[in-house]
Design a protein around this motif. Structure first.
Motif, mmCIF file in Angstrom:
data_model
loop_
_atom_site.group_PDB
_atom_site.id
_atom_site.type_symbol
_atom_site.label_atom_id
_atom_site.label_comp_id
_atom_site.label_asym_id
_atom_site.label_seq_id
_atom_site.Cartn_x
_atom_site.Cartn_y
_atom_site.Cartn_z
ATOM 1 N N PRO A 116 -0.308 13.612 0.451
ATOM 2 C CA PRO A 116 0.313 12.958 1.602
ATOM 3 C C PRO A 116 -0.400 11.663 1.974
ATOM 4 C CG PRO A 116 -0.838 14.970 2.265
ATOM 5 C CD PRO A 116 -0.833 14.948 0.769
ATOM 6 N N CYS A 117 0.387 10.678 2.420
ATOM 7 C CA CYS A 117 -0.195 9.407 2.869
ATOM 8 C C CYS A 117 -0.865 9.643 4.219
ATOM 9 C CB CYS A 117 0.877 8.326 2.924
ATOM 10 S SG CYS A 117 0.188 6.652 2.830
ATOM 11 N N GLN A 118 -1.531 8.624 4.743
ATOM 12 C CA GLN A 118 -2.323 8.824 5.952
ATOM 13 C C GLN A 118 -1.717 8.137 7.172
ATOM 14 O OE1 GLN A 118 -5.961 7.304 4.285
ATOM 15 N NE2 GLN A 118 -5.587 5.249 5.069
ATOM 16 N N ASN B 183 0.402 7.199 10.278
ATOM 17 C CA ASN B 183 1.759 7.558 10.676
ATOM 18 C C ASN B 183 2.712 7.633 9.498
ATOM 19 O OD1 ASN B 183 0.944 7.396 13.401
ATOM 20 N ND2 ASN B 183 1.222 5.177 13.350
ATOM 21 N N CYS B 184 2.228 7.371 8.297
ATOM 22 C CA CYS B 184 3.122 7.309 7.135
ATOM 23 C C CYS B 184 3.561 8.722 6.727
ATOM 24 C CB CYS B 184 2.436 6.615 5.970
ATOM 25 S SG CYS B 184 3.546 6.393 4.558
ATOM 26 N N THR B 185 4.865 8.868 6.523
ATOM 27 C CA THR B 185 5.404 10.190 6.167
ATOM 28 C C THR B 185 5.512 10.379 4.656
ATOM 29 O OG1 THR B 185 7.638 9.323 6.279
ATOM 30 C CG2 THR B 185 6.780 10.354 8.282
ATOM 31 N N GLY C 145 1.855 10.364 -2.183
ATOM 32 C CA GLY C 145 1.524 9.725 -3.447
ATOM 33 C C GLY C 145 1.538 8.201 -3.376
ATOM 34 N N HIS C 146 1.429 7.660 -2.148
ATOM 35 C CA HIS C 146 1.392 6.203 -2.010
ATOM 36 C C HIS C 146 0.035 5.677 -2.478
ATOM 37 C CE1 HIS C 146 4.724 6.107 1.315
ATOM 38 N NE2 HIS C 146 5.155 6.545 0.142
ATOM 39 N N LEU C 147 0.014 4.393 -2.846
ATOM 40 C CA LEU C 147 -1.237 3.764 -3.263
ATOM 41 C C LEU C 147 -2.326 3.987 -2.205
ATOM 42 C CD1 LEU C 147 -2.471 2.078 -5.532
ATOM 43 C CD2 LEU C 147 -1.692 0.012 -4.342
ATOM 44 N N GLY D 168 0.811 -1.211 0.000
ATOM 45 C CA GLY D 168 0.000 0.000 0.000
ATOM 46 C C GLY D 168 0.847 1.264 0.000
ATOM 47 N N HIS D 169 2.136 1.090 0.285
ATOM 48 C CA HIS D 169 3.004 2.264 0.378
ATOM 49 C C HIS D 169 4.003 2.342 -0.769
ATOM 50 C CE1 HIS D 169 1.079 3.342 4.137
ATOM 51 N NE2 HIS D 169 0.998 2.032 4.300
ATOM 52 N N VAL D 170 3.654 1.736 -1.905
ATOM 53 C CA VAL D 170 4.430 1.994 -3.125
ATOM 54 C C VAL D 170 3.972 3.355 -3.661
ATOM 55 C CG1 VAL D 170 4.738 -0.441 -3.768
ATOM 56 C CG2 VAL D 170 2.790 0.828 -4.670
#
Ligand SMILES: [Zn+2]
Length: 298
Positions: free
Chosen positions: A164-166, A168-170, A173-175, A154-156
């Protein structure tokens, strides 16, 4: 073995799904409660409360699917994106509380396990499962074996420097930032204002609403880019899309996703053979997978 039953818990960012499951992967009884996200202590009590009504005579083991990276050497959940669970040995804790063995695995990994054994992935040697729910999870079967390592698909990145991802992800444009149920909620709010949801978006698309269809096709486009990328990494012949949003929106996401994914896959023979399908076990894939995991713990 089939006379025994286990309890599986699919811990999502929005709801906790717990079920009593037999050796054939059948869900005999189930409980669904909202996920308490205020603190880790509240979350643990919520999990225990979902399990308790299902504990009767003959529960042999517990299985947990959690949206977290698992350290298999220590059994600890290292960190989670959408729930307050960090550096915790959930399995040991719940095993002590309920007095039976417990196993813990990433939620998308167990969903992949269930689809591979009992669903759309039967017989596949190399397959990928993407779960589009609160976040986006990924599970991988590689060379005929379930991959248990880090596979945060999910974080590719599908849009460099994108939204921005959601959690705690910094990243950006992640999936997960563009194709999760949460991302669809945000897209719906953009169209129809606060309180509009992914559910409304899919509902309007079913009625032929042009704006809804366009938004879902756009999400499908980025999903296809993500699928093409992970297929190029793992050489998968099959991609299964599950999760609450993924299943509900599949018919609107797939046409564009399939076209883009095929375009991105590097090798002609893979391009032709690639299949993208909906999870056969529906939104129960994760729950059934936790049952299979619990039987492995015996
Ligand atoms: Zn991310």
């Amino acid at each position: 073995m089939s006379a025994q039953r286990v309890i599986g818990v699919d811990l999502g960012g929005t709801k906790i799904l717990a079920g009593s499951i037999d050796g054939e992967g059948r869900v005999l009884d189930r409980r669904e409660v909202p996920t308490p996200t205020g603190s880790q202590a509240e979350l643990l009590e919520g999990i225990a409360a979902a399990i308790e009504p299902l504990v009767g005579a003959g529960v042999a083991a517990l299985g947990f699917g959690i949206p977290s990276v698992i350290d298999h050497a220590t059994g600890r959940a290292l960190g989670s994106n959408n729930i307050p669970l960090e550096d915790l040995a959930l399995g040991r804790l719940m095993s002590e509380r309920f007095g039976v063995p417990a196993a813990v695995e990433n939620d998308a990994t167990v969903a992949a396990l269930a689809e591979w054994r009992l669903g759309a992935g039967r017989g596949a040697r190399n397959m990928i499962m993407l779960t589009l729910g609160t976040g986006v999870g990924g599970g991988v079967v590689l060379d005929g074996a379930l991959f248990r390592g880090w596979a945060e698909l999910g974080h590719v990145v599908v849009v460099a420097d994108g939204p921005p991802c959601q959690g705690n992800c910094t990243g950006s444009g992640h999936l997960e930032a563009v194709a999760s149920g949460n991302a669809a909620d945000r897209a719906a709010e953009k169209l129809w204002g606060e309180g509009a949801s992914a559910e409304l978006l899919v509902g309007r698309a079913s009625e032929g609403d042009a704006a809804a269809l366009e938004v879902l096709s756009g999400i499908g486009h980025l999903l296809g880019a993500g699928i093409g990328s992970v297929v190029n990494v793992f050489g998968a012949e099959l991609v299964i899309v599950g999760g609450g949003f993924g299943i509900a929106a599949a018919e609107f996401l797939f046409p564009e996703a399939v076209e883009v994914a095929r375009r991105e896959v590097q090798l002609e023979s893979f391009r032709a053979a690639l299949r993208i399908v909906k999870a056969e076990l529906g939104s129960d894939a994760g729950l059934i997978g936790t049952g299979l995991l619990a039987f492995e713990a015996l």
